[in-house]
Design an enzyme around this catalytic site. Sequence first.
Site, short mmCIF file in Angstrom:
data_model
loop_
_atom_site.label_atom_id
_atom_site.label_comp_id
_atom_site.label_asym_id
_atom_site.label_seq_id
_atom_site.Cartn_x
_atom_site.Cartn_y
_atom_site.Cartn_z
N SER A 1 -9.75 2.14 3.10
CA SER A 1 -8.86 2.88 2.23
C SER A 1 -7.90 2.00 1.43
O SER A 1 -7.30 2.48 0.48
CB SER A 1 -8.05 3.86 3.08
OG SER A 1 -7.20 3.16 3.98
N SER B 1 -9.97 -0.37 7.22
CA SER B 1 -9.41 -0.27 5.86
C SER B 1 -8.76 -1.51 5.30
O SER B 1 -8.39 -1.51 4.12
CB SER B 1 -8.41 0.88 5.80
OG SER B 1 -9.10 2.09 5.71
N LYS C 1 0.86 -1.19 0.00
CA LYS C 1 0.00 0.00 0.00
C LYS C 1 0.89 1.24 0.00
O LYS C 1 1.92 1.27 0.68
CB LYS C 1 -0.89 -0.03 1.25
CG LYS C 1 -1.92 1.08 1.33
CD LYS C 1 -2.82 0.92 2.57
CE LYS C 1 -3.86 2.00 2.70
NZ LYS C 1 -4.71 1.85 3.90
#
Length: 481
Positions: A151, A175, A76
Amino acid sequence: MHQLTIAEMIRGLQSKAFSSMELTRHLLARIQQLDSSYNSFITVTEELAISQAEAADQRIAKGEAPTLCGVPVAHKDIICTNGIRTSCASKMLDNFIPPYDATIVENLNGAGTVTLGKTNMDEFAMGSSNESSYYGPVKNPWNTRCVPGGSSGGSAAAVAALLVPGATATDTGGSIRQPAALTNTTGLKPTYGRVSRWGIVAYASSLDQAGPIARNAEDAAYLLSALVSHDPKDSTSLNRPHEDFTEGLSNSIVGLKIGVPKEYFGEGLNAETAARVQDALKEFEKLGAELVDISLPHTELAIPAYYVIAPAEASANLSRFDGVRYGHRCENPKDLRDLYMRSRGEGFGEEVQRRILVGSYALSAGYYDAYYNKAQQVRRLIKQDFVQAFEKVDVIMGPTTPSPAFELGAKGADPVAMYLEDIYTIATNLAGLPGMSIPCGLVNNLPVGLQITGNYLDESRMLNVAHQYQQVTDWHQASAV
Ligand code: GLN
């Protein structure tokens, strides 16, 4: 080759059925060819991947390879990678190239994984739809008109689209689990302190935890085993003996007590989502587990408490992005004040600015007791609910999200509707507990996630429970592509 799970890749690499270079080149080509439809990567690190694959093949040839050696992963874009831009999907950090690796990247590199790239996300990990990225929204591989969740939407979509078998992600209020639920992947947020936060751009430091998103529990267990370490550079990092989370996967779950909180099946839950979750619970009964009705009475206070605490911490953490120390700097500032104001105004998107405003307000002298202190007291009550529940049960199960993936743009105008996406996931972070989402069915060909919440440090049992379910069901094998 892209259909292989991590466990299958490990076997193929070790038996030399294929090389890491072949696997890496195959997935890089696939990203090149397909990711324009999903936008799951912000940066593809082709050169690095090729050199890591070469090194992995040498280690395998010499017979000195650790388990994950040669397996491709993605990180990420909130996780610092040495020499590779780490943008947090923000204009603010569009030009930020960290001079070091986050501890978890170091851990995975040490384990021999191959980094294919950095995945898209909501800006600074604030959001539940991956629509707030400076680099454009991520599309759900199950239906590209829908969001993948957020997210960590890029990590989840990349795994769901079979562009990479596993990816790192972070979870402050949901997330990892929420995008896993919306993309039919398996995501695990560890106990707070299990995984080092060093080198991960901080959102809300008392809530943030990194963990894996993969295709099934076994693969998540492989990744988690490599992610966990005691890190003196993170003062909240737990010092525990090393665990191999794959070891307990095949344990029997006969006699397991599953808590089913009544608050997780109330108003606001989509009826078909509820039905899929109930089917999953029946499957667990068939496996010999016992369902126990429980109550987590402060559930409805989790969102209001979180939306004071998380923005408060974010407003402090994000003060370092001022155009001087880090990040975007405006053109031709008139004076220092103008430099700060315009750099931050131009660099941060709307949702991030909203959080900074809310957080600064909650921490201001006149309101600190009314909001921040009160939210911390509520946090204690929520934690207490779980402590009491775990006196009676081994794990807690319910839906991960109130409904399946929604259409892009559907909740953009209403931040509160977006905040409600995390109604079942946020309490876990407030309590510091480990949580997981696994696929448990489809509604109109969109995935439904089952949430498994574990007791402190009980990741091994959660993975065992998830793996046993995945031995008798095939929802996790349903593919978007
Ligand atoms: N959706 C929540 C938020 O916007 C949680 C995000 C996260 O876990 N990083 O804060």
